[in-house]
Design a protein around this motif. Structure first.
Motif, short mmCIF file in Angstrom:
data_model
loop_
_atom_site.label_atom_id
_atom_site.label_comp_id
_atom_site.label_asym_id
_atom_site.label_seq_id
_atom_site.Cartn_x
_atom_site.Cartn_y
_atom_site.Cartn_z
N VAL B 57 -12.48 0.68 -23.70
CA VAL B 57 -11.28 0.97 -24.60
C VAL B 57 -10.36 0.79 -23.89
N PHE B 58 -10.02 1.48 -22.35
CA PHE B 58 -9.49 1.58 -21.34
C PHE B 58 -9.49 0.91 -20.05
N SER B 59 -10.45 0.13 -19.43
CA SER B 59 -10.94 -0.69 -19.09
C SER B 59 -11.25 -0.34 -17.89
N SER B 60 -9.81 -0.72 -16.78
CA SER B 60 -9.54 -0.13 -15.45
C SER B 60 -8.65 -0.66 -14.86
N PRO B 61 -7.99 -0.37 -13.30
CA PRO B 61 -6.90 -0.84 -13.08
C PRO B 61 -7.47 -1.77 -11.92
N ASP B 62 -7.04 -2.82 -11.85
CA ASP B 62 -7.12 -3.78 -10.23
C ASP B 62 -5.67 -4.07 -10.21
N GLU B 63 -5.19 -3.82 -9.61
CA GLU B 63 -3.71 -4.90 -9.48
C GLU B 63 -3.97 -5.26 -7.18
N LYS B 64 -4.21 -6.61 -7.59
CA LYS B 64 -3.99 -7.69 -6.51
C LYS B 64 -3.87 -7.06 -5.06
N SER B 65 -3.93 -7.40 -4.14
CA SER B 65 -3.85 -7.18 -3.02
C SER B 65 -2.88 -7.93 -2.80
N LEU B 66 -2.10 -7.36 -1.93
CA LEU B 66 -0.47 -7.88 -1.44
C LEU B 66 -0.78 -8.99 0.15
N ALA B 70 2.94 -13.88 0.34
CA ALA B 70 3.57 -12.36 -0.71
C ALA B 70 4.43 -12.35 0.46
N TRP B 71 4.65 -11.26 1.28
CA TRP B 71 5.67 -10.58 1.85
C TRP B 71 6.36 -11.20 2.37
N SER B 72 5.80 -11.86 3.16
CA SER B 72 6.65 -13.13 4.18
C SER B 72 7.90 -13.96 2.73
N LYS B 73 8.01 -14.21 1.91
CA LYS B 73 7.62 -14.86 0.57
C LYS B 73 9.09 -14.27 -0.16
N ASP B 78 12.74 -8.82 5.52
CA ASP B 78 12.02 -7.49 5.45
C ASP B 78 11.47 -7.45 6.91
N PHE B 79 10.22 -8.57 6.55
CA PHE B 79 9.76 -9.59 7.26
C PHE B 79 10.28 -9.53 9.31
N THR B 80 11.81 -10.30 8.62
CA THR B 80 11.64 -10.94 9.98
C THR B 80 12.37 -9.35 10.84
N ALA B 233 8.61 -2.44 4.97
CA ALA B 233 9.01 -1.93 3.24
C ALA B 233 8.08 -2.69 2.48
N TYR B 234 6.93 -3.36 2.14
CA TYR B 234 7.08 -4.20 1.15
C TYR B 234 5.85 -3.64 0.83
N LEU B 235 5.11 -2.66 1.09
CA LEU B 235 3.98 -2.06 0.87
C LEU B 235 4.31 -0.92 0.27
N GLU B 236 4.79 -0.01 1.05
CA GLU B 236 5.80 1.44 -0.02
C GLU B 236 6.06 0.40 -0.93
N ASP B 237 6.99 0.05 -1.22
CA ASP B 237 8.22 0.07 -2.38
C ASP B 237 7.19 -0.65 -3.06
N HIS B 238 6.17 -1.67 -3.06
CA HIS B 238 5.35 -1.44 -4.63
C HIS B 238 4.67 -0.34 -5.14
N ALA B 239 4.39 0.48 -3.57
CA ALA B 239 3.22 1.94 -4.04
C ALA B 239 4.63 3.00 -4.42
N VAL B 240 5.58 2.54 -4.67
CA VAL B 240 6.59 4.00 -4.95
C VAL B 240 7.20 3.37 -6.28
N ALA B 241 6.95 2.13 -6.45
CA ALA B 241 7.09 1.64 -7.66
C ALA B 241 5.41 1.31 -8.75
N GLU B 242 4.86 1.86 -7.69
CA GLU B 242 3.52 2.29 -9.10
C GLU B 242 3.52 3.96 -9.14
N HIS B 243 4.68 4.34 -8.38
CA HIS B 243 4.85 5.85 -8.78
C HIS B 243 3.22 6.46 -7.30
#
Lengths: 189, 332
Positions: B57-66, B70-73, B78-80, B233-243
């Motif tokens: 019913v609920f499956s499992s999460p699997d959000e692709k790795s960063l 993708a960060w630089s694009k 932030d990358f620079t 900041a890219y990784l943390e921004d993603h994490a914060v968006a995902e609580h």
């Protein structure tokens, strides 16, 4: 040391009659599903579940069996606490149970680290700081995928398996702890 | 002599208690039929149905790795800024993390005990070279990058940090707003060329493999890749968006709305409250506290007060209510 009639007795003391006793055996049952689904994932490698619907389902079984394993184990632990189940030379039974719980947390944690997805990137990035702060991270490197994978599928499951087996043997050997204030009086007999 | 012998054979109060304690002896009271095997089989069937049902019913999460690509694009500024901070020696990995990666960062302490520093640099990471200079040196030599690398390598460490620091500051100016095209003219040495080249390399997808490949052909250690990713900041921004942020109960949560490692609630809890929340040694304090609490949990049977709680708070009356109801009024 532990004859079959003690390992698998056909009777139990009359007080072994409460919903709380279900959670010990439920924890064991959930652990079986954790191990079985984990072995299936091990057969195909850590990235299989990203690309296969069957793999994803097995991964889901692994996740939910772990979740239930912890729910059952926590209720079991709380139950044993309020029963003061360490009475009567049963302290080691309590200790093996708690250490199993703590080791299971470590095992599950390494599982989250080897998901090879965003979650494992973030968790390893966060967790390294805590482990480094007390010097553990120098040897237990959560950003080293290979090391964490081996901890998760080999070392820690072996430790959990050993502790759980020891715990069960102690439970059977010492017997189920009687109720607080229980007496073998004539009135009861 | 006789007196001594008498004393030796007289049971102590503890021995008397143990001899009289029903919990110490095998139960000889009434019993009931109990088929453990049957109970176990039923548990397997019921738990199995629950597991398979929840999975279906609920499956499992699997959000692709960063990825660095993708960060630089998606957030090139932030990358620079991260690349410039690496060259300035002010990135998180270079200036804050400390052991086991380097000696340039700060190390946490628990009171006078510096366990982090004592562990030493066992996983050396040289942010400037591992994340920027070595990857750029792997590209085919062509101007202006080859000239920039030559200029960088010929400069003193002090000069390198001055260039990197000046460019980082310039990027952070409100007028520039992180955009290299809007940075005011200044003495940045080869840094703008190096950061622009690294951005291009990342956007092409080549950087990830090069940083990861620094460990050799076979490598399962992602320490450098994750440290570099976490410097931005890219990784943390993603994490914060995902609580999943540190002040959002962090990693005990799971992506989307799935239950995560809820059993780590107490560990996450300490990070939400003072004095841990604002302490520079928060990790060390929380870890030591959790180790002490875990030891206490293990030793509950021996802790005065704690081990008596079940007697003082009679939850056992509910657990064994059938027993107390049926087995004699003396229990009430």
């Amino acid at each position: 040391m532990l004859p079959p009639d003690k390992l698998l007795p056909e009777t139990q003391p009359v007080y072994v009659q409460s919903w709380i006793y279900v959670f010990g055996v439920a924890t064991l049952a959930a652990l079986l599903f954790v191990i079985a689904s984990g072995l299936l994932l091990t057969l195909m490698g850590p990235a299989w579940y990203h690309v296969s619907s069957k793999g994803h389902f097995v991964n889901s079984v692994h996740l939910w069996s772990v979740e239930l394993f912890f729910v059952f184990m926590v209720v079991h632990l709380w139950g044993k606490f309020w029963m003061a189940a360490w009475r009567g030379r049963r302290a080691m039974t309590w200790i093996t149970g708690v250490v199993s719980f703590l080791t299971s947390i470590g095992t599950a944690f390494t599982g989250y680290l080897v998901q090879t997805n965003f979650d494992s990137q973030w968790i390893s990035s966060e967790a390294k700081d805590g482990l480094n702060s007390v010097g553990i991270g120098a040897w237990f490197n959560v950003t080293n995928f290979g090391q964490m994978l081996l901890f998760h599928v080999a070392l820690l499951p072996l430790v959990v398996g050993f502790l759980v087996a020891w715990h069960i043997v102690l439970v059977r050997k010492r017997g189920v702890v009687p109720p607080l204030e229980a007496q073998e009086t004539g009135a009861q007999l | 002599m006789t007196t001594n012998q008498t004393t030796e054979h007289r049971p102590t109060p503890r021995q008397r208690h143990q001899a009289n304690s029903i919990a110490d002896r095998p139960w000889t009271g009434p019993e009931r039929e109990y088929d453990l095997l049957k109970e176990f089989v039923i548990a397997i069937v019921v738990v199995g149905a629950m597991v398979l049902g929840l999975a279906a019913v609920f499956s499992s999460p699997d959000e692709k790795s960063l990825t660095l690509k993708a960060w630089s694009k998606s957030t090139p500024n932030d990358f620079t800024a991260t690349a410039a901070a690496e060259l300035a020696g002010t990135s998180v990995s270079e200036s804050e993390l400390g052991a086991p990666y380097n000696t340039t960062g700060g190390n946490q302490k628990f009171g006078p005990f510096g366990l982090q520093k004592a562990a030493g640099v066992r996983i050396p990471v040289d942010s400037v070279n591992n994340f920027v200079i070595t990857p750029l040196s792997s590209l085919p030599p062509a101007a202006p990058l080859s000239d920039a690398l030559t200029q960088w390598k010929a400069a003193t460490a002090k000069q390198q940090q001055a260039w990197g620091g000046a460019y980082s500051d310039a990027l952070a100016e409100p007028a520039a707003d992180g955009d290299p095209a809007k940075v005011a003219t200044g003495d940045y040495g080869p840094v703008p060329v190096l950061t622009a080249s690294l951005l291009g390399m990342a956007q092409s997808g080549a950087l990830e493999g090069v940083i990861q490949g620094e460990g050799g052909f076979y490598t399962t250690n992602y320490t450098k890749s994750i440290l570099f990713l976490a410097d931005g900041a890219y990784l943390e921004d993603h994490a914060v968006a995902e609580h999943l942020g540190g002040d959002q109960w962090g990693m005990m949560n799971e992506t989307a709305s799935y239950p995560g490692q809820s059993w780590m609630w107490l560990y996450s809890f300490w990070y939400q409250v003072e004095p841990f929340k604002s302490s520079g040694n928060a990790d060390a304090l929380v870890w030591v506290l959790m180790m002490v609490l875990s030891l206490g949990f293990v030793l509950v049977p021996f802790l005065p007060g704690v081990r008596s709680l079940p007697r003082w708070i009679p939850i056992h009356r509910r657990i064994w209510k059938d027993y107390y109801r049926t087995q004699g009024s003396s229990q009430q």
